[in-house]
Motif scaffolding. Sequence first.
Motif, mmCIF file in Angstrom:
data_model
loop_
_atom_site.group_PDB
_atom_site.id
_atom_site.type_symbol
_atom_site.label_atom_id
_atom_site.label_comp_id
_atom_site.label_asym_id
_atom_site.label_seq_id
_atom_site.Cartn_x
_atom_site.Cartn_y
_atom_site.Cartn_z
ATOM 1 N N ILE A 91 0.839 -1.209 0.000
ATOM 2 C CA ILE A 91 0.000 0.000 0.000
ATOM 3 C C ILE A 91 0.869 1.253 0.000
ATOM 4 C CG2 ILE A 91 -1.644 1.319 1.397
ATOM 5 C CD1 ILE A 91 -2.842 -1.422 2.231
ATOM 6 N N ALA A 92 1.925 1.257 0.808
ATOM 7 C CA ALA A 92 2.814 2.429 0.841
ATOM 8 C C ALA A 92 3.533 2.603 -0.485
ATOM 9 C CB ALA A 92 3.831 2.294 1.970
ATOM 10 N N GLY A 93 3.962 1.514 -1.097
ATOM 11 C CA GLY A 93 4.614 1.605 -2.395
ATOM 12 C C GLY A 93 3.690 2.148 -3.460
ATOM 13 N N PHE A 94 2.445 1.689 -3.449
ATOM 14 C CA PHE A 94 1.462 2.192 -4.405
ATOM 15 C C PHE A 94 1.184 3.678 -4.165
ATOM 16 C CE2 PHE A 94 -2.947 2.897 -5.772
ATOM 17 C CZ PHE A 94 -2.816 2.557 -7.111
ATOM 18 N N PHE A 95 1.077 4.062 -2.888
ATOM 19 C CA PHE A 95 0.830 5.463 -2.540
ATOM 20 C C PHE A 95 1.997 6.348 -2.982
ATOM 21 C CE2 PHE A 95 1.148 8.922 0.637
ATOM 22 C CZ PHE A 95 -0.038 9.573 0.344
ATOM 23 N N ILE A 96 3.221 5.900 -2.723
ATOM 24 C CA ILE A 96 4.398 6.678 -3.105
ATOM 25 C C ILE A 96 4.507 6.776 -4.623
ATOM 26 C CG2 ILE A 96 6.936 6.664 -3.088
ATOM 27 C CD1 ILE A 96 6.750 5.558 -0.227
ATOM 28 N N GLU A 97 4.227 5.667 -5.311
ATOM 29 C CA GLU A 97 4.260 5.694 -6.774
ATOM 30 C C GLU A 97 3.228 6.670 -7.331
ATOM 31 O OE1 GLU A 97 3.794 2.638 -10.543
ATOM 32 O OE2 GLU A 97 3.081 2.039 -8.569
ATOM 33 N N THR A 98 2.037 6.688 -6.756
ATOM 34 C CA THR A 98 0.995 7.615 -7.199
ATOM 35 C C THR A 98 1.400 9.058 -6.958
ATOM 36 O OG1 THR A 98 -0.671 5.948 -6.674
ATOM 37 C CG2 THR A 98 -1.445 8.196 -6.962
ATOM 38 N N ILE A 99 1.986 9.330 -5.816
ATOM 39 C CA ILE A 99 2.422 10.687 -5.498
ATOM 40 C C ILE A 99 3.527 11.142 -6.452
ATOM 41 C CG2 ILE A 99 3.574 12.106 -3.743
ATOM 42 C CD1 ILE A 99 0.672 11.599 -3.146
ATOM 43 N N VAL A 100 4.505 10.268 -6.690
ATOM 44 C CA VAL A 100 5.622 10.639 -7.564
ATOM 45 C C VAL A 100 5.150 10.827 -8.999
ATOM 46 C CG1 VAL A 100 7.786 9.800 -8.560
ATOM 47 C CG2 VAL A 100 7.401 9.638 -6.110
ATOM 48 N N LYS A 101 4.326 9.901 -9.492
ATOM 49 C CA LYS A 101 3.809 10.050 -10.854
ATOM 50 C C LYS A 101 2.937 11.294 -10.987
ATOM 51 C CE LYS A 101 3.846 5.352 -12.608
ATOM 52 N NZ LYS A 101 3.008 4.224 -13.052
ATOM 53 N N SER A 137 3.187 14.038 -9.263
ATOM 54 C CA SER A 137 3.972 15.272 -9.185
ATOM 55 C C SER A 137 4.830 15.478 -10.429
ATOM 56 C CB SER A 137 4.843 15.272 -7.936
ATOM 57 O OG SER A 137 5.811 14.255 -8.009
ATOM 58 N N LEU A 138 5.155 14.392 -11.154
ATOM 59 C CA LEU A 138 5.984 14.502 -12.341
ATOM 60 C C LEU A 138 5.180 14.742 -13.622
ATOM 61 C CD1 LEU A 138 8.638 11.704 -11.730
ATOM 62 C CD2 LEU A 138 8.876 14.154 -11.382
ATOM 63 N N ALA A 139 3.978 14.197 -13.678
ATOM 64 C CA ALA A 139 3.169 14.334 -14.892
ATOM 65 C C ALA A 139 2.557 15.730 -14.959
ATOM 66 C CB ALA A 139 2.076 13.283 -14.899
ATOM 67 N N GLU A 140 2.499 16.269 -16.157
ATOM 68 C CA GLU A 140 1.984 17.624 -16.339
ATOM 69 C C GLU A 140 0.473 17.652 -16.529
ATOM 70 O OE1 GLU A 140 4.108 19.366 -19.526
ATOM 71 O OE2 GLU A 140 6.048 19.127 -18.571
ATOM 72 N N GLU A 141 -0.094 16.561 -17.052
ATOM 73 C CA GLU A 141 -1.515 16.597 -17.376
ATOM 74 C C GLU A 141 -2.431 16.158 -16.238
ATOM 75 O OE1 GLU A 141 0.264 12.719 -18.603
ATOM 76 O OE2 GLU A 141 0.668 14.756 -19.240
ATOM 77 N N PRO A 156 3.403 20.913 -4.500
ATOM 78 C CA PRO A 156 4.776 21.417 -4.414
ATOM 79 C C PRO A 156 5.727 20.297 -3.983
ATOM 80 C CG PRO A 156 3.298 22.706 -3.022
ATOM 81 C CD PRO A 156 2.510 21.576 -3.574
ATOM 82 N N SER A 157 6.991 20.452 -4.251
ATOM 83 C CA SER A 157 7.963 19.396 -3.945
ATOM 84 C C SER A 157 8.085 19.148 -2.441
ATOM 85 C CB SER A 157 9.327 19.745 -4.524
ATOM 86 O OG SER A 157 9.815 20.934 -3.937
ATOM 87 N N LYS A 158 7.912 20.187 -1.636
ATOM 88 C CA LYS A 158 7.993 20.014 -0.179
ATOM 89 C C LYS A 158 6.850 19.141 0.325
ATOM 90 C CE LYS A 158 9.986 21.094 3.703
ATOM 91 N NZ LYS A 158 11.304 20.624 4.027
ATOM 92 N N THR A 159 5.645 19.344 -0.215
ATOM 93 C CA THR A 159 4.498 18.533 0.174
ATOM 94 C C THR A 159 4.696 17.085 -0.261
ATOM 95 O OG1 THR A 159 3.083 20.469 -0.070
ATOM 96 C CG2 THR A 159 1.994 18.334 0.029
ATOM 97 N N THR A 160 5.222 16.903 -1.457
ATOM 98 C CA THR A 160 5.500 15.544 -1.943
ATOM 99 C C THR A 160 6.509 14.852 -1.038
ATOM 100 O OG1 THR A 160 5.126 16.313 -4.204
ATOM 101 C CG2 THR A 160 6.284 14.229 -3.936
#
Length: 91
Positions: A25-35, A37-41, A47-51
């Motif tokens: 669950i944590a891995g999925f959550f982190i992956e969702t957050i990173v994707k 924050s990186l995707a533009e659409e 913000p990067s601090k919140t991420t």
Amino acid sequence: MNDNYQINFSLKGFTSILIGAYFFIAGFFIETIVKGSLAEETSLDLPSKTTEILIITAVLLVFLFSSLTLFFNGKKMRRNYNTNFGMIITN
């Protein structure tokens, strides 16, 4: 007094399933957050601090929940050990 840690520590059965679920669950959550924050659409515009705070919080929660799972499983095993073998030792 018996201070054998092998009796109280067990990483099998339901305990390992719970810890694995926490990591998944944590891995999925982190992956969702990173994707997000990186995707533009996407609408997830953090913000990067919140991420960074969200990822650190997820890691700390996994550590906390895994530790609590091991603690309560060890407590239950200790109680079962004392119940099952306590009568044999006492006179």
